[in-house]
Design a protein around this motif. Structure first.
Motif, mmCIF file in Angstrom:
data_model
loop_
_atom_site.group_PDB
_atom_site.id
_atom_site.type_symbol
_atom_site.label_atom_id
_atom_site.label_comp_id
_atom_site.label_asym_id
_atom_site.label_seq_id
_atom_site.Cartn_x
_atom_site.Cartn_y
_atom_site.Cartn_z
ATOM 1 N N THR A 269 -20.356 -11.041 -15.596
ATOM 2 C CA THR A 269 -19.304 -11.021 -15.260
ATOM 3 C C THR A 269 -19.564 -9.405 -15.732
ATOM 4 O O THR A 269 -20.714 -9.012 -16.317
ATOM 5 C CB THR A 269 -18.561 -11.119 -16.880
ATOM 6 N N PRO A 270 -18.928 -8.844 -15.313
ATOM 7 C CA PRO A 270 -18.825 -6.545 -15.005
ATOM 8 C C PRO A 270 -19.205 -6.047 -16.688
ATOM 9 O O PRO A 270 -20.183 -5.714 -17.114
ATOM 10 C CB PRO A 270 -17.269 -6.644 -14.788
ATOM 11 N N ALA A 271 -18.757 -7.910 -17.773
ATOM 12 C CA ALA A 271 -19.104 -6.693 -19.314
ATOM 13 C C ALA A 271 -19.905 -7.541 -19.345
ATOM 14 O O ALA A 271 -21.036 -6.571 -19.771
ATOM 15 C CB ALA A 271 -17.859 -7.901 -19.799
ATOM 16 N N ILE A 272 -20.515 -8.594 -18.623
ATOM 17 C CA ILE A 272 -22.043 -8.869 -19.251
ATOM 18 C C ILE A 272 -23.019 -7.949 -18.774
ATOM 19 O O ILE A 272 -24.126 -7.516 -19.325
ATOM 20 C CB ILE A 272 -21.995 -10.316 -18.718
ATOM 21 N N VAL A 273 -22.706 -7.562 -17.063
ATOM 22 C CA VAL A 273 -23.667 -6.531 -16.748
ATOM 23 C C VAL A 273 -23.894 -5.182 -17.389
ATOM 24 O O VAL A 273 -25.053 -4.558 -17.825
ATOM 25 C CB VAL A 273 -23.501 -6.946 -15.627
ATOM 26 N N ASN A 274 -22.419 -4.339 -18.225
ATOM 27 C CA ASN A 274 -23.046 -3.309 -18.607
ATOM 28 C C ASN A 274 -23.077 -3.296 -19.800
ATOM 29 O O ASN A 274 -24.027 -2.535 -20.478
ATOM 30 C CB ASN A 274 -21.142 -2.897 -18.580
ATOM 31 N N ALA A 275 -23.135 -4.808 -20.682
ATOM 32 C CA ALA A 275 -23.593 -4.934 -22.320
ATOM 33 C C ALA A 275 -24.907 -4.730 -21.669
ATOM 34 O O ALA A 275 -26.090 -3.988 -23.057
ATOM 35 C CB ALA A 275 -23.242 -5.958 -22.485
ATOM 36 N N ILE A 276 -25.594 -5.044 -20.516
ATOM 37 C CA ILE A 276 -27.291 -5.454 -21.121
ATOM 38 C C ILE A 276 -27.614 -4.020 -20.501
ATOM 39 O O ILE A 276 -28.578 -4.071 -21.133
ATOM 40 C CB ILE A 276 -27.246 -6.566 -19.604
ATOM 41 N N SER A 277 -27.291 -3.228 -19.375
ATOM 42 C CA SER A 277 -27.497 -2.606 -19.392
ATOM 43 C C SER A 277 -27.357 -0.793 -20.227
ATOM 44 O O SER A 277 -28.447 -0.057 -20.891
ATOM 45 C CB SER A 277 -26.299 -0.749 -18.352
ATOM 46 N N GLU A 278 -26.237 -1.246 -21.345
ATOM 47 C CA GLU A 278 -26.817 -0.407 -22.555
ATOM 48 C C GLU A 278 -27.395 -0.635 -23.304
ATOM 49 O O GLU A 278 -27.791 -0.131 -24.115
ATOM 50 C CB GLU A 278 -24.778 -0.549 -22.901
ATOM 51 N N ARG A 279 -27.782 -1.979 -23.789
ATOM 52 C CA ARG A 279 -28.436 -2.158 -24.111
ATOM 53 C C ARG A 279 -30.102 -2.095 -23.730
ATOM 54 O O ARG A 279 -30.948 -1.289 -24.188
ATOM 55 C CB ARG A 279 -28.885 -3.834 -24.298
ATOM 56 N N TYR A 280 -30.253 -0.990 -22.428
ATOM 57 C CA TYR A 280 -31.650 -0.979 -21.835
ATOM 58 C C TYR A 280 -31.627 0.713 -21.801
ATOM 59 O O TYR A 280 -32.669 1.068 -23.008
ATOM 60 C CB TYR A 280 -31.841 -1.644 -20.834
ATOM 61 N N ILE A 281 -30.296 1.269 -22.560
ATOM 62 C CA ILE A 281 -30.376 2.960 -22.541
ATOM 63 C C ILE A 281 -30.557 2.165 -24.223
ATOM 64 O O ILE A 281 -31.401 3.520 -24.357
ATOM 65 C CB ILE A 281 -28.728 3.674 -22.182
ATOM 66 N N GLU A 282 -29.983 1.764 -24.925
ATOM 67 C CA GLU A 282 -30.705 1.911 -26.272
ATOM 68 C C GLU A 282 -31.904 2.187 -26.480
ATOM 69 O O GLU A 282 -32.505 2.324 -27.369
ATOM 70 C CB GLU A 282 -29.327 0.853 -27.450
ATOM 71 N N LEU A 283 -32.574 1.185 -25.767
ATOM 72 C CA LEU A 283 -33.521 1.536 -26.145
ATOM 73 C C LEU A 283 -34.769 2.069 -25.190
ATOM 74 O O LEU A 283 -35.527 2.764 -26.357
ATOM 75 C CB LEU A 283 -34.942 -0.376 -25.102
ATOM 76 N N PHE A 284 -34.284 2.291 -24.348
ATOM 77 C CA PHE A 284 -34.713 3.870 -23.768
ATOM 78 C C PHE A 284 -34.764 4.633 -24.584
ATOM 79 O O PHE A 284 -36.187 5.497 -24.798
ATOM 80 C CB PHE A 284 -33.916 4.541 -22.211
#
Length: 314
Positions: A269-284
């Motif tokens: 879902t868009p919510a899942i996709v967005n959550a994954i994107s946010e986690r990647y930004i957090e790691l970056f």
């Protein structure tokens, strides 16, 4: 938010293109490669149906930063990053193996250990270890480099030498570089309040010299724990707070998918996709210590092609 999931460029001097799980690799003449980090995401050796906005940019920029930070350890393939999602580098003949190095017992190694396995890739493991426990010293557990759609397989040093995938002299260099790079990655991670748990490196040869290739210390190729609270969580047998792609694998497993035949990828879902994107930004931001600056995504493919073409015409 837009995501780049495929490319079909015609670049100056282009002789071939290879579409990997996550990266599209364009060969330019006899000496150069253009590697585009797309927003595709893979898990269990399967490319998932939705792209993750900004993922390619993050991976490319983390890898570029670590390639630059390790040039004193070994030569690497990077020449330039003409676009936030692109690295141009030296064309190498890759070894058909990935050098996996593990500092802690977790992930697939823990799953095997829990089932009674006490030797991985010819490396004997101590009895009585617990999940997420630190090894006495880092261990190297190589895998074969599988073709698209196939699973990488564990392989021992002895088998690598027996099959002629590397000479004894070459393997000694690969081993030395792997441990030195892991030590450097561990040190940089510690400065950021992180633990580099495990990672993989790929190497190749150019004009007889061994080069580090591809990405390095990104969340796609590495697993990180937060250092704060590691000891307490470990002693209490609690899951570690981690920054890696493992959370994607866990979400898939919770929804009945492990890449096995007949299994369906759960709906992203868009919510899942967005959550994954946010986690990647957090790691970056954690691993680089820098604020992530989102590139313009209004016409990603056009921007990338223009930036690569301008670089190649220099």
């Amino acid at each position: 938010m837009k995501a780049l999931t495929s490319t079909a460029f015609s670049l100056p001097g282009q002789t071939s293109v290879y579409h990997g799980k996550v990266r599209d690799v364009y060969r330019i003449g006899e000496e150069k490669l253009v590697m585009v980090a797309t927003d595709r995401i893979s898990a269990f050796d399967v490319v998932l149906p939705e792209g993750i906005p900004y993922k390619g940019q993050m991976l490319n920029q983390i890898a570029a930063k670590f390639l630059d930070a390790t040039t004193d350890i070994c030569p690497n393939w990077k020449l330039a990053t003409p676009d936030p999602m692109v690295t141009v580098g030296v064309l190498c003949q890759g070894f058909p193996i990935e050098m996996i190095v593990r500092g802690y017992l977790c992930g697939s190694a823990w799953r095997a250990y829990k089932n009674g396995v006490r030797e991985i890739c010819g490396v004997k493991l101590p009895e009585g270890m617990r999940e997420n426990e630190k090894f006495p010293q880092p261990i190297i557990t190589p895998t074969t480099k599988a073709e698209m759609g196939l699973h990488d397989e564990d392989i021992s040093k002895e088998e690598i030498l027996r099959q002629g995938l590397a000479t004894p002299e070459e393997y000694e260099i690969l081993e030395r570089y792997t441990l030195a790079l892991f030590e450097r990655g561990t040190k940089i991670a510690a400065e950021r309040g992180l633990i580099l748990v495990d990672t993989k490196y790929e190497f190749g040869k150019h004009n007889g010299t061994i080069y580090l290739m591809d990405e390095i210390h990104t969340p796609d190729s590495s697993r990180y724990f937060y250092a704060e609270g590691y000891k307490e969580r470990f002693e209490q047998g609690e899951p570690q707070k981690q920054l890696s792609k493992e959370f994607v694998r866990e979400w898939l497993m919770e929804n009945g998918f492990q890449g096995k035949e007949g299994q369906q990828v759960p709906k992203m879902t868009p919510a899942i996709v967005n959550a994954i994107s946010e986690r990647y930004i957090e790691l970056f931001e954690h691993i680089t210590g820098e604020t992530f600056v989102k590139a313009d995504t209004s016409s990603i493919a056009e921007r990338i092609e223009k930036n690569i073409t301008e670089y190649l015409h220099q």
